[in-house]
Design an enzyme around this catalytic site. Structure first.
Site, mmCIF file in Angstrom:
data_model
loop_
_atom_site.group_PDB
_atom_site.id
_atom_site.type_symbol
_atom_site.label_atom_id
_atom_site.label_comp_id
_atom_site.label_asym_id
_atom_site.label_seq_id
_atom_site.Cartn_x
_atom_site.Cartn_y
_atom_site.Cartn_z
ATOM 1 C CG ASP A 243 2.495 -7.702 -7.911
ATOM 2 O OD1 ASP A 243 2.017 -8.854 -7.924
ATOM 3 O OD2 ASP A 243 3.348 -7.353 -7.087
ATOM 4 C CD GLU B 139 -0.018 -1.142 -3.220
ATOM 5 O OE1 GLU B 139 0.682 -1.352 -4.235
ATOM 6 O OE2 GLU B 139 -0.166 -1.992 -2.320
ATOM 7 C CE1 TYR C 74 -0.517 -4.665 -7.345
ATOM 8 C CE2 TYR C 74 0.278 -2.390 -7.338
ATOM 9 C CZ TYR C 74 0.089 -3.605 -6.695
ATOM 10 O OH TYR C 74 0.479 -3.754 -5.404
#
Length: 382
Positions: A158, A57, A140
């Site tokens: 996102d 991520e 996020y």
DNA sequence: TACCCGTGGCG
DNA sequence: TCGCCAAGGGT
């Protein structure tokens, strides 16, 4: 078919997405079409390793899957768990990140690993608030890790989700002002069951079907629920505020060669700001006004030498400016014995070659390749 | 809040 | 060739 009125006043024809139907259709699609990715667990299976989820991520922030995959494999092989990464040398982490961009991510990655290892006993927090408190993890990423690694029903928003939701609900107001409303819409759609798969399905859909330029609505499992599709405006959403033009900047970099072995002088850049903490060629500041005359650039030379300015140069585009960088070449004079043997703190001599280039951010790779090519060119060069 | 912060692929 | 923009965060 229902009819609603857009906030801007125009009538929008089309279906209103149903908060129960959308996740159902999307997860069914995901079960058949999920992309196989190195950090991802198959649909419906147990969550992937939180360390791998977190690492992916961070790398995926503003970065494409294609660019991330080789870096992800390298990192996971070299530092297989958070304790290993926490114990790593910071400059080695930065060198391994070189080329991926947004280097504050690498600095925060290392910091975050050290906090997880030191403050949390080597385990990531399982809730959004705990994740959000860690360096490099924002709203996020905290939601994504909570949903994907820990099966929490977090609302993951996102750029993909914003685009999909804007189209589903035919939201025609401008980004970024419309962000809060898009987030609210996303929250309405997020299911209690399989929230991690739902989040990844939304992002897969955005990346492969509901794409920015030319969405493939004929392949979309949600086309029957999509307001923008019904109105024929899917490709136009989401709308964005106009962006400012990029200024053009100029600089000169110095390629200083040590005659005894051909090594080149590099500098460690300041720890924050542009390319913070990364290696680079010494040089002038990068300024807006005009190309630098060599005579003015000499104020930033790493050593007094017989500099030759190469014709041409390299061009590189950063997020908020474009750079034309020229390169000046010189051999280190024989009377600079101190610099040759003991460069000041932050400077070091490295041999030209791929192993060295790989430690450099891309703009510096371009400059180094350009200088090295000129430096080793056949004697037709004057 | 608005700006700073990389890079590569695509139409 | 060029503008667009991507699985954003920090300040």
């Amino acid at each position: 078919m229902t009819r609603k009125r857009s906030p801007s006043g125009g009538a929008v024809a089309g279906p209103v997405p149903d908060p129960d139907t959308v996740p159902q259709l999307l997860l069914r699609w995901y079960d058949r079409h999920a992309r196989s990715l190195p950090w991802r667990a198959p649909p419906g299976s147990a969550p992937a390793d939180p360390y791998a989820v977190w690492l992916s991520e961070i790398m995926l922030q503003q970065t494409t899957v294609t660019a991330v995959i080789p870096y992800f494999r390298t990192f996971l092989q070299r530092w297989p768990d958070v304790a290993a990464l926490a114990a790593a040398d910071r400059d080695e982490v930065l060198a391994a990140w070189a080329g991926l961009g947004y280097y504050s991510r690498a600095r925060n990655l290392h910091l975050c690993a050290q906090q997880v290892a030191g403050l949390h006993g080597g385990r990531f927090p399982v809730d959004e608030a705990g994740l959000l408190a860690l360096p490099g993890i924002g709203p996020y990423t905290a939601a994504a890790i909570a949903a994907i690694a820990f099966d929490r029903p977090a609302v993951v928003v996102d750029g993909n989700v914003e685009r999909v939701v804007a189209r589903l609900f035919a939201e025609s107001d401008l980004l970024p002002a419309v962000k809060p409303r898009l987030r609210q819409r996303a929250a309405e759609l997020t299911p209690q069951r399989r929230p991690g798969d739902f989040a990844q399905a939304m992002m897969d859909l955005g990346a492969t079907v509901c794409t920015p330029r030319s969405p493939d609505c004929l392949l979309c499992p949600l086309s029957g629920q999509c307001g923008a599709r019904a109105a024929g405006i899917a490709a136009e959403l989401p709308r964005r505020a106009a962006k400012a033009a990029k200024p053009q900047r100029h600089g000169i970099a110095f390629w200083l060669r040590r005659p005894s072995d051909g090594a080149v002088l590099l500098e460690r850049r300041p720890p924050k700001g542009l390319l913070g903490g990364m290696l680079g060629l010494p040089g002038t500041p990068w300024e807006d006004r005009r190309p630098w005359p060599l005579a003015e650039a000499l104020a930033w030379q790493p050593a007094a030498a017989d500099w030759v300015l190469l014709p041409g140069g390299i061009r590189h585009v950063f997020t908020h400016f474009a750079l034309d960088l020229s390169v000046a070449l010189a051999d280190l004079p024989a009377d600079e014995a101190t610099l040759a043997s003991a460069p000041p703190t932050g400077s070091l001599w490295l041999s030209p070659g791929r192993e060295t280039w790989e430690q450099l951010p891309t703009v510096m790779r371009k400059a180094a390749r350009f200088a090295h090519a000129a430096d080793t060119a056949p004697a037709s060069r004057r």
